[in-house]
Design an enzyme around this catalytic site. Structure first.
Site, mmCIF file in Angstrom:
data_model
loop_
_atom_site.group_PDB
_atom_site.id
_atom_site.type_symbol
_atom_site.label_atom_id
_atom_site.label_comp_id
_atom_site.label_asym_id
_atom_site.label_seq_id
_atom_site.Cartn_x
_atom_site.Cartn_y
_atom_site.Cartn_z
ATOM 1 N N ASN A 10 0.867 -1.176 0.000
ATOM 2 C CA ASN A 10 0.000 0.000 0.000
ATOM 3 C C ASN A 10 0.906 1.228 0.000
ATOM 4 O O ASN A 10 1.487 1.564 1.016
ATOM 5 C CB ASN A 10 -0.902 -0.016 1.244
ATOM 6 C CG ASN A 10 -1.777 1.224 1.311
ATOM 7 O OD1 ASN A 10 -1.882 1.968 0.336
ATOM 8 N ND2 ASN A 10 -2.402 1.446 2.460
ATOM 9 N N LYS A 12 0.009 4.214 -0.349
ATOM 10 C CA LYS A 12 -0.708 5.385 0.187
ATOM 11 C C LYS A 12 -0.482 6.593 -0.742
ATOM 12 O O LYS A 12 -0.430 6.412 -1.950
ATOM 13 C CB LYS A 12 -0.266 5.678 1.618
ATOM 14 C CG LYS A 12 -0.291 4.441 2.505
ATOM 15 C CD LYS A 12 -0.126 4.768 3.946
ATOM 16 C CE LYS A 12 0.062 3.486 4.722
ATOM 17 N NZ LYS A 12 -0.135 3.651 6.135
ATOM 18 N N HIS A 94 -9.700 0.554 4.856
ATOM 19 C CA HIS A 94 -8.415 0.890 5.488
ATOM 20 C C HIS A 94 -8.677 1.870 6.634
ATOM 21 O O HIS A 94 -9.515 2.770 6.511
ATOM 22 C CB HIS A 94 -7.457 1.489 4.456
ATOM 23 C CG HIS A 94 -6.055 1.561 4.966
ATOM 24 N ND1 HIS A 94 -5.639 2.547 5.836
ATOM 25 C CD2 HIS A 94 -4.984 0.753 4.769
ATOM 26 C CE1 HIS A 94 -4.370 2.345 6.143
ATOM 27 N NE2 HIS A 94 -3.943 1.264 5.502
ATOM 28 N N GLU A 96 -7.169 4.395 7.626
ATOM 29 C CA GLU A 96 -7.021 5.823 7.287
ATOM 30 C C GLU A 96 -8.282 6.343 6.599
ATOM 31 O O GLU A 96 -8.681 7.487 6.801
ATOM 32 C CB GLU A 96 -5.765 6.027 6.419
ATOM 33 C CG GLU A 96 -4.502 5.864 7.261
ATOM 34 C CD GLU A 96 -3.281 5.378 6.517
ATOM 35 O OE1 GLU A 96 -3.235 5.454 5.278
ATOM 36 O OE2 GLU A 96 -2.352 4.892 7.196
ATOM 37 N N GLU A 166 -5.337 -5.229 10.478
ATOM 38 C CA GLU A 166 -4.349 -4.175 10.693
ATOM 39 C C GLU A 166 -4.666 -3.441 11.997
ATOM 40 O O GLU A 166 -5.494 -2.515 11.995
ATOM 41 C CB GLU A 166 -4.395 -3.169 9.540
ATOM 42 C CG GLU A 166 -4.115 -3.778 8.187
ATOM 43 C CD GLU A 166 -3.585 -2.730 7.223
ATOM 44 O OE1 GLU A 166 -2.432 -2.865 6.808
ATOM 45 O OE2 GLU A 166 -4.306 -1.770 6.924
ATOM 46 N N GLY A 172 2.152 2.302 10.581
ATOM 47 C CA GLY A 172 3.037 3.452 10.403
ATOM 48 C C GLY A 172 3.698 3.921 11.689
ATOM 49 O O GLY A 172 4.257 5.009 11.749
ATOM 50 N N SER A 212 3.400 -2.135 10.234
ATOM 51 C CA SER A 212 4.857 -2.076 10.388
ATOM 52 C C SER A 212 5.554 -3.402 10.057
ATOM 53 O O SER A 212 6.512 -3.780 10.726
ATOM 54 C CB SER A 212 5.229 -1.585 11.792
ATOM 55 O OG SER A 212 4.708 -0.288 12.005
HETATM 56 C C1 PEP Z 1 -0.842 0.040 5.768
HETATM 57 O O1 PEP Z 1 -0.809 1.101 5.191
HETATM 58 O O2 PEP Z 1 -1.788 -0.702 5.548
HETATM 59 C C2 PEP Z 1 0.257 -0.327 6.670
HETATM 60 C C3 PEP Z 1 0.198 -1.466 7.291
HETATM 61 O O3 PEP Z 1 1.306 0.582 6.818
HETATM 62 P P1 PEP Z 1 2.726 0.302 7.544
HETATM 63 O O4 PEP Z 1 3.273 -0.980 6.994
HETATM 64 O O5 PEP Z 1 3.563 1.495 7.180
HETATM 65 O O6 PEP Z 1 2.456 0.195 9.016
#
Ligand code: PEP
Length: 251
Positions: A10, A12, A94, A96, A166, A172, A212
């Site tokens: 992803n 983003k 997601h 976000e 997640e 992040g 992460s």
């Molecule tokens: C994500 O954007 O779904 C995500 C898991 O980001 P990160 O790996 O940076 O934590």
């Protein structure tokens, strides 16, 4: 039943279209032994669709979709537009999108149904915030999301569903769920699938972990019995680290 092994990226709102095309080309030239799905910004879709066109193991994903087929929805993107760019998957739910853009369960269900109906596959994201985890309510929280957003999904779409767990506190932040925490939640999601849709769907639906994931922790997380891969943000922006993650499945 052998499970799919999936490394999903992803990006983003990162990279310009030119930088994205270069990164996509590096991925297309790499060697890896899992399925790769890459969710890129909307401005990149058409160009990267061309880069991935003849790739067997890399598929293109959109980060968003609107549920109406066309019309006065300024700024939105339809399923037909995505398909025309070579998109196979779309992210829905997601954290976000939920937190920053206020997307609620009703909207997510509409988006998923529209995507499936048009022939797109869906990567549906769920996961608890830190306060739910601190109160040990994470399974209750995620089960609520699944009940509101997946339980009514028509049976014929289930083959094209991927779930990404997640935990919001791990996205992040550099803070990763431990392999045991990931496994516990993935097993709980699989149990939800089994009770709601039956054992076959439960076994064949891929459940990815996101939060992460990096080359240094991917092997331990992917080794868990109910983890079928990862949804990767930050570490997917460099081709070498994402390819290393895609090669972190035990043989
Ligand atoms: C994500 O954007 O779904 C995500 C898991 O980001 P990160 O790996 O940076 O934590």
């Amino acid at each position: 039943m052998t499970r799919r092994r999936i490394a999903a990226a992803n990006w983003k709102m990162n990279t310009t279209p030119g930088e994205g095309a270069a990164l996509a080309t590096q991925l297309a030239e790499a060697t890896f032994d899992s399925e790769m799905i890459v969710a890129v910004p909307a401005t990149h879709l058409d160009r990267i669709g061309q880069v991935f066109k003849n790739q067997q193991n890399i598929k293109l994903a959109a980060q968003n979709v609107w549920y109406e087929p066309k019309g006065a929805y300024t700024g939105e993107i339809s399923t037909a537009m995505l398909l025309d760019c070579g998109v196979s998957y779309v992210l829905v739910g997601h954290s976000e999108r939920r937190q920053i853009f206020g997307e609620d369960s009703d909207l997510l269900v509409k988006k998923m149904n529209a995507a499936f109906e048009a022939g797109l596959d869906v990567i549906y994201c769920c996961g608890e915030p830190l306060d739910a985890r601190d109160a040990n309510q994470q399974q209750y929280y995620v089960n609520g999301q699944l009940t509101r957003e997946l339980a009514t999904l028509p049976f014929e779409y289930l083959d094209r569903l991927i779930i990404a767990y997640e935990p919001i506190w791990a996205i992040g932040t550099g803070r990763t769920a431990s392999p045991e925490q990931a496994q516990e939640m993935h097993a709980s999601i699989r149990l939800f699938l089994e009770t709601t849709f039956g054992a076959v769907t439960a076994q064949k639906t891929p459940i990815l972990y996101g939060g992460s994931v990096k080359p240094a922790n991917a092997k331990m997380i992917f080794a868990q019995a109910d983890v079928d891969g990862g949804l990767v943000g930050g570490a997917s922006l460099q081709s070498d680290s994402f390819v290393e993650i895609a090669n972190s499945f035990s043989s």
